[in-house]
Design a protein around this motif. Structure first.
Motif, PDB file in Angstrom:
ATOM      1  N   ILE A  44      78.435  53.358   6.949  1.00  9.71           N
ATOM      2  CA  ILE A  44      78.595  52.807   5.597  1.00  9.71           C
ATOM      3  C   ILE A  44      79.792  51.863   5.557  1.00  9.71           C
ATOM      4  O   ILE A  44      79.713  50.764   5.006  1.00  9.71           O
ATOM      5  CB  ILE A  44      78.721  53.945   4.556  1.00  9.71           C
ATOM      6  N   ASN A  47      79.013  48.585   6.927  1.00 10.87           N
ATOM      7  CA  ASN A  47      77.935  47.901   6.186  1.00 10.87           C
ATOM      8  C   ASN A  47      76.628  47.820   6.967  1.00 10.87           C
ATOM      9  O   ASN A  47      75.905  46.822   6.894  1.00 10.87           O
ATOM     10  CB  ASN A  47      78.376  46.501   5.749  1.00 10.87           C
ATOM     11  N   VAL A  48      76.329  48.874   7.707  1.00 13.59           N
ATOM     12  CA  VAL A  48      75.064  48.925   8.424  1.00 13.59           C
ATOM     13  C   VAL A  48      73.949  49.120   7.396  1.00 13.59           C
ATOM     14  O   VAL A  48      74.034  50.017   6.549  1.00 13.59           O
ATOM     15  CB  VAL A  48      75.055  50.075   9.454  1.00 13.59           C
ATOM     16  N   PRO A  49      72.924  48.281   7.433  1.00 15.05           N
ATOM     17  CA  PRO A  49      71.829  48.417   6.467  1.00 15.05           C
ATOM     18  C   PRO A  49      71.123  49.773   6.601  1.00 15.05           C
ATOM     19  O   PRO A  49      70.924  50.251   7.712  1.00 15.05           O
ATOM     20  CB  PRO A  49      70.865  47.281   6.835  1.00 15.05           C
ATOM     21  N   PHE A  50      70.769  50.338   5.463  1.00 12.48           N
ATOM     22  CA  PHE A  50      70.040  51.614   5.437  1.00 12.48           C
ATOM     23  C   PHE A  50      70.723  52.639   6.343  1.00 12.48           C
ATOM     24  O   PHE A  50      70.114  53.201   7.265  1.00 12.48           O
ATOM     25  CB  PHE A  50      68.580  51.422   5.852  1.00 12.48           C
ATOM     26  N   ALA A  51      72.000  52.880   6.085  1.00  9.98           N
ATOM     27  CA  ALA A  51      72.854  53.670   6.978  1.00  9.98           C
ATOM     28  C   ALA A  51      72.252  55.038   7.328  1.00  9.98           C
ATOM     29  O   ALA A  51      72.237  55.412   8.510  1.00  9.98           O
ATOM     30  CB  ALA A  51      74.245  53.837   6.374  1.00  9.98           C
ATOM     31  N   SER A  54      69.172  54.410   9.477  1.00 10.46           N
ATOM     32  CA  SER A  54      69.583  53.814  10.756  1.00 10.46           C
ATOM     33  C   SER A  54      70.209  54.855  11.676  1.00 10.46           C
ATOM     34  O   SER A  54      69.899  54.907  12.876  1.00 10.46           O
ATOM     35  CB  SER A  54      70.573  52.677  10.521  1.00 10.46           C
ATOM     36  N   PHE A  92      76.338  45.833  15.245  1.00  6.74           N
ATOM     37  CA  PHE A  92      76.823  46.428  14.003  1.00  6.74           C
ATOM     38  C   PHE A  92      78.126  47.207  14.145  1.00  6.74           C
ATOM     39  O   PHE A  92      78.915  47.257  13.198  1.00  6.74           O
ATOM     40  CB  PHE A  92      75.750  47.344  13.390  1.00  6.74           C
TER      41      PHE A  92
END
Length: 132
Positions: A44, A47-51, A54, A92
């Motif tokens: 989070i 800012n990893v998408p769909f943490a 993912s 990421f």
């Protein structure tokens, strides 16, 4: 006179190298699973998408495909999947380009380059599914 059996050496090298790569990712996946909340916070923060998704997928992919490598099944597929996972982790999590002037930039750069070497190992492993 001492003779080296190159085919035997190739087989041993392949076995050891494959399993070292696999164990690295198996332990990494298990470590993430056991410390899920800490890793989720880190994703989070990065800012990893769909943490949540993912991280869950990363854990599953690392454990499943590392295990397949260890039992010598689907070596090409497993190697290619772990190659992709490694590249995504690199992009990421080791984004050294975002650390300009920060003392941790050198550390992130080192991790990024190290992971490129690991990714290269998976590509090589994917081409050497069988030692002839």
């Amino acid at each position: 006179r001492f003779m080296i059996n190159i085919n035997k050496l190739d087989s041993v090298s392949f076995f050891v190298g494959k399993n070292f790569l696999a164990l690295l990712f198996l332990f990494s996946g298990i470590g993430k699973a056991l410390n899920f909340s800490e890793f989720l916070e880190l994703l989070i923060l990065k800012n990893v998408p769909f943490a949540f998704f993912s991280l869950s997928m990363c854990i599953l992919l690392q454990i499943i495909f590392a295990s397949l490598l260890i039992v010598n099944k689907y070596i090409r597929l497993s190697s290619l999947m772990l190659f992709v996972v490694t590249i995504l982790i690199n992009i990421f999590m080791h984004d050294f380009w975002n650390f300009s002037g920060d003392p941790s930039q050198a550390h992130e750069t080192q991790n990024f380059i190290k992971n490129l070497g690991i990714a290269a190992g998976f590509l090589i492993l994917a081409t050497k599914e069988k030692i002839n």
